[in-house]
Design an enzyme around this catalytic site. Structure first.
Site, PDB file in Angstrom:
ATOM      1  N   LEU A   1      10.217   4.122   6.195  1.00  7.91           N
ATOM      2  CA  LEU A   1      10.299   5.581   6.878  1.00  7.91           C
ATOM      3  C   LEU A   1       9.058   6.388   6.633  1.00  7.91           C
ATOM      4  O   LEU A   1       8.708   6.810   5.704  1.00  7.91           O
ATOM      5  CB  LEU A   1      11.571   6.330   6.663  1.00  7.91           C
ATOM      6  CG  LEU A   1      11.612   7.508   7.758  1.00  7.91           C
ATOM      7  CD1 LEU A   1      12.190   6.796   9.202  1.00  7.91           C
ATOM      8  CD2 LEU A   1      12.748   8.505   7.357  1.00  7.91           C
ATOM      9  N   HIS A   2       8.361   6.882   7.737  1.00  9.86           N
ATOM     10  CA  HIS A   2       7.437   7.839   7.550  1.00  9.86           C
ATOM     11  C   HIS A   2       7.233   8.635   8.898  1.00  9.86           C
ATOM     12  O   HIS A   2       7.643   8.304   9.937  1.00  9.86           O
ATOM     13  CB  HIS A   2       5.857   7.193   7.256  1.00  9.86           C
ATOM     14  CG  HIS A   2       5.510   6.167   8.240  1.00  9.86           C
ATOM     15  ND1 HIS A   2       6.197   4.875   8.556  1.00  9.86           N
ATOM     16  CD2 HIS A   2       4.687   6.435   9.519  1.00  9.86           C
ATOM     17  CE1 HIS A   2       5.574   4.415   9.485  1.00  9.86           C
ATOM     18  NE2 HIS A   2       4.856   5.163  10.153  1.00  9.86           N
ATOM     19  N   VAL A   3       6.698  10.084   8.573  1.00  9.74           N
ATOM     20  CA  VAL A   3       6.385  10.919   9.693  1.00  9.74           C
ATOM     21  C   VAL A   3       4.857  11.346   9.753  1.00  9.74           C
ATOM     22  O   VAL A   3       4.292  11.452   8.943  1.00  9.74           O
ATOM     23  CB  VAL A   3       7.250  12.208   9.273  1.00  9.74           C
ATOM     24  CG1 VAL A   3       7.110  13.237  10.629  1.00  9.74           C
ATOM     25  CG2 VAL A   3       8.810  11.848   9.413  1.00  9.74           C
ATOM     26  N   HIS A   4       4.341  11.276  11.064  1.00  7.97           N
ATOM     27  CA  HIS A   4       3.157  11.728  11.503  1.00  7.97           C
ATOM     28  C   HIS A   4       3.070  13.117  11.689  1.00  7.97           C
ATOM     29  O   HIS A   4       3.760  13.772  12.348  1.00  7.97           O
ATOM     30  CB  HIS A   4       2.579  11.007  12.609  1.00  7.97           C
ATOM     31  CG  HIS A   4       2.839   9.369  12.754  1.00  7.97           C
ATOM     32  ND1 HIS A   4       1.720   8.875  12.407  1.00  7.97           N
ATOM     33  CD2 HIS A   4       3.826   8.720  12.761  1.00  7.97           C
ATOM     34  CE1 HIS A   4       2.272   7.240  12.282  1.00  7.97           C
ATOM     35  NE2 HIS A   4       3.568   7.337  12.567  1.00  7.97           N
TER      36      HIS A   4
ATOM     37  N   TRP B   1       0.885  -1.068   0.105  1.00  3.83           N
ATOM     38  CA  TRP B   1      -0.003  -0.014   0.112  1.00  3.83           C
ATOM     39  C   TRP B   1       0.878   1.408   0.055  1.00  3.83           C
ATOM     40  O   TRP B   1       0.576   2.220  -0.544  1.00  3.83           O
ATOM     41  CB  TRP B   1      -0.865  -0.201   1.113  1.00  3.83           C
ATOM     42  CG  TRP B   1      -0.368   0.211   2.412  1.00  3.83           C
ATOM     43  CD1 TRP B   1       0.224  -0.861   3.480  1.00  3.83           C
ATOM     44  CD2 TRP B   1      -0.061   1.158   3.194  1.00  3.83           C
ATOM     45  NE1 TRP B   1       0.455  -0.559   4.545  1.00  3.83           N
ATOM     46  CE2 TRP B   1       0.360   1.051   4.457  1.00  3.83           C
ATOM     47  CE3 TRP B   1      -0.299   2.672   3.017  1.00  3.83           C
ATOM     48  CZ2 TRP B   1       0.909   2.153   5.562  1.00  3.83           C
ATOM     49  CZ3 TRP B   1       0.277   3.724   3.985  1.00  3.83           C
ATOM     50  CH2 TRP B   1       0.544   3.275   5.107  1.00  3.83           C
TER      51      TRP B   1
ATOM     52  N   PRO C   1       7.495   1.526  14.523  1.00  2.00           N
ATOM     53  CA  PRO C   1       6.532   1.973  13.707  1.00  2.00           C
ATOM     54  C   PRO C   1       5.486   0.789  13.477  1.00  2.00           C
ATOM     55  O   PRO C   1       5.654  -0.241  13.808  1.00  2.00           O
ATOM     56  CB  PRO C   1       7.256   2.338  12.563  1.00  2.00           C
ATOM     57  CG  PRO C   1       8.194   1.412  12.371  1.00  2.00           C
ATOM     58  CD  PRO C   1       8.669   1.068  14.092  1.00  2.00           C
TER      59      PRO C   1
HETATM   60  C1  DD3 Z   1      -2.965  -0.174   7.917  1.00  4.10           C
HETATM   61  C2  DD3 Z   1      -1.043   0.981   8.768  1.00  4.10           C
HETATM   62  C3  DD3 Z   1      -1.624   0.878   7.570  1.00  4.10           C
HETATM   63  C4  DD3 Z   1      -4.946  -1.852   8.750  1.00  4.10           C
HETATM   64  C5  DD3 Z   1      -5.341  -0.481   8.651  1.00  4.10           C
HETATM   65  C6  DD3 Z   1      -4.145   0.282   8.308  1.00  4.10           C
HETATM   66  N1  DD3 Z   1      -2.659   5.988   5.335  1.00  4.10           N
HETATM   67  C7  DD3 Z   1      -2.827   2.134   5.601  1.00  4.10           C
HETATM   68  C8  DD3 Z   1      -3.588   1.146   3.368  1.00  4.10           C
HETATM   69  C9  DD3 Z   1      -3.536   2.652   3.084  1.00  4.10           C
HETATM   70  C10 DD3 Z   1      -2.941   3.672   5.278  1.00  4.10           C
HETATM   71  C11 DD3 Z   1      -2.637   4.775   5.742  1.00  4.10           C
HETATM   72  C12 DD3 Z   1      -2.826  -1.525   7.881  1.00  4.10           C
HETATM   73  C13 DD3 Z   1      -3.221   1.165   4.958  1.00  4.10           C
HETATM   74 CL1  DD3 Z   1      -6.755   0.036   9.043  1.00  4.10          CL
HETATM   75  C14 DD3 Z   1      -3.881  -2.418   7.983  1.00  4.10           C
HETATM   76  O1  DD3 Z   1      -2.161   1.951   7.184  1.00  4.10           O
HETATM   77  C15 DD3 Z   1      -3.225   3.719   3.667  1.00  4.10           C
HETATM   78  N2  DD3 Z   1      -3.545   5.085   3.421  1.00  4.10           N
HETATM   79  N3  DD3 Z   1      -2.232   4.752   7.032  1.00  4.10           N
HETATM   80  C16 DD3 Z   1      -3.280   6.116   3.977  1.00  4.10           C
HETATM   81  N4  DD3 Z   1      -3.417   7.095   3.527  1.00  4.10           N
END
Ligand code: DD3
Length: 342
Positions: free
Chosen positions: A281-284, A180, A276
């Protein structure tokens, strides 16, 4: 049998809905409107049916519930076939600019009780003000189901050597998909949601609303900056050579959020998680007034402090002991406990 007194009727709703359409249309500020609703196309779930298997987690305070369900079942006898899905349902914060509309006209009301100058009601909002944020993980793996089950946490202190000898080998043994993330960087998903991009392959990044934020109110503003450069797993692997990237994320990220949402840098919490939840690497970036999950001292590292630590010592994160919490059922916790015995 459900209590019929809590069943919302439909009487006035249809007429109200027409009026409410304007709520989602951009205001006079056009694309500079502080909050955008994104695309609002109607849709279907990517599966059919939902037979509840388990409530994985729930919080009445946060008004959120995590459900494990069996979907796509064909035989109908409730065993054997079907796939796993996780559905997360969350009541969203009030939108301050729209909340007064709930009380206009004659909203659908049920009296609970009245006593002196006090009275309480159930108010059934019109359709466009009653949405529930819904997040779907489908197909869900065993790992997803485990991740959302409530667990006790245990604090671990990881030295630089612990990272090399315990944590890193463990991470390498896991097959953690971050497809993703690559989809976002390659514009294969969410491309229309990107708020800002610095396209430099080494020191650039993409700034995008986090999946946890519905972008309808600024109270719980939440964006993430994902770096273009691959292979930096986490805070632990940052060195002086990453300073230009980190400074770009801080400065350009703050500027872009000020531009798009009119939220100033002094109102933003900008930080990394250690550990994390995904190892790219990502920043909140979160609103300072919002106690986002993971903003506690055992997980959040302010980007400003990270930058200064690296300026003082380019290898700071190679040798510092870092503290974090692990779930009781996390295999990495056992590895730490065993290593500390010897
Ligand atoms: C994630 C951490 C990951 C379940 C869930 C969330 N922001 C994402 C896919 C697209 C995204 C994120 C993994 C997964 Cl509920 C499993 O997060 C994402 N798109 N945090 C965005 N914009």
């Amino acid at each position: 049998m459900a209590d019929p007194s809590v069943q919302p009727g439909k009487r006035k709703r249809e007429e109200e809905e027409k009026k409410e359409e304007s709520v989602l249309a951009p205001g006079p500020e056009g694309d500079k409107a502080p909050v955008g609703n994104g695309t609002a196309a109607s849709a279907r779930f990517p599966f059919s049916g939902f037979r509840l298997q388990k409530v994985l987690k729930e919080s009445s305070r946060d008004k959120i519930i995590f459900l494990h369900g069996k979907v796509n079942e064909t035989s109908g006898d409730g065993d054997g076939d079907g796939d796993d899905a996780v559905v997360i349902l969350e009541k969203t914060p009030f939108q301050v600019d729209q909340v007064a509309q709930l009380l206009l006209g004659s909203p659908e009301l049920q009296l609970q009780f009245s006593n002196d100058i006090y009275s309480t009601y159930n108010l059934f909002p019109p359709k466009l003000l009653s949405d529930i944020k819904t997040t779907v993980v489908y197909p869900a793996t065993e790992k997803h189901l485990k991740k959302y089950l409530r667990q006790d946490l245990h604090l671990v202190r990881e030295t630089g050597d612990d990272y090399k000898n315990i944590t890193l080998p463990y991470l390498d043994s896991q097959s953690l998909s971050i497809q993703w993330v690559y989809n976002i960087l390659e514009k294969k998903a969410e491309a229309d949601r990107i708020v800002f991009e610095n396209p430099d392959p080494l020191d650039g990044f993409v700034l995008i609303p986090d999946l946890k934020w519905n972008q309808k109110q600024l109270d719980d503003l939440y964006l993430i900056a994902i770096c273009h450069r691959r292979g930096i797993k986490s805070l632990r692997e940052l060195t002086g050579e990453h300073l230009p990237l980190l400074r770009n994320i801080l400065q350009q990220g703050q500027e872009a959020i000020q531009q798009r949402y009119q939220v100033k840098e002094e109102r933003l919490r900008v930080y990394l998680h250690y550990q994390p939840s995904y190892y790219h690497l990502h920043v909140h970036f979160t609103a300072l007034g919002f106690e986002a999950p993971g903003s506690g001292v055992e997980r959040a590292h302010l980007l400003t402090d990270v930058i200064e630590n690296l300026e003082c010592d380019p290898d700071y994160y190679q040798h510092r002991t870092l503290t974090f919490a692990l779930r009781a059922d996390e295999p990495l916790l056992k590895l730490f406990q065993e290593a500390k015995k010897n």
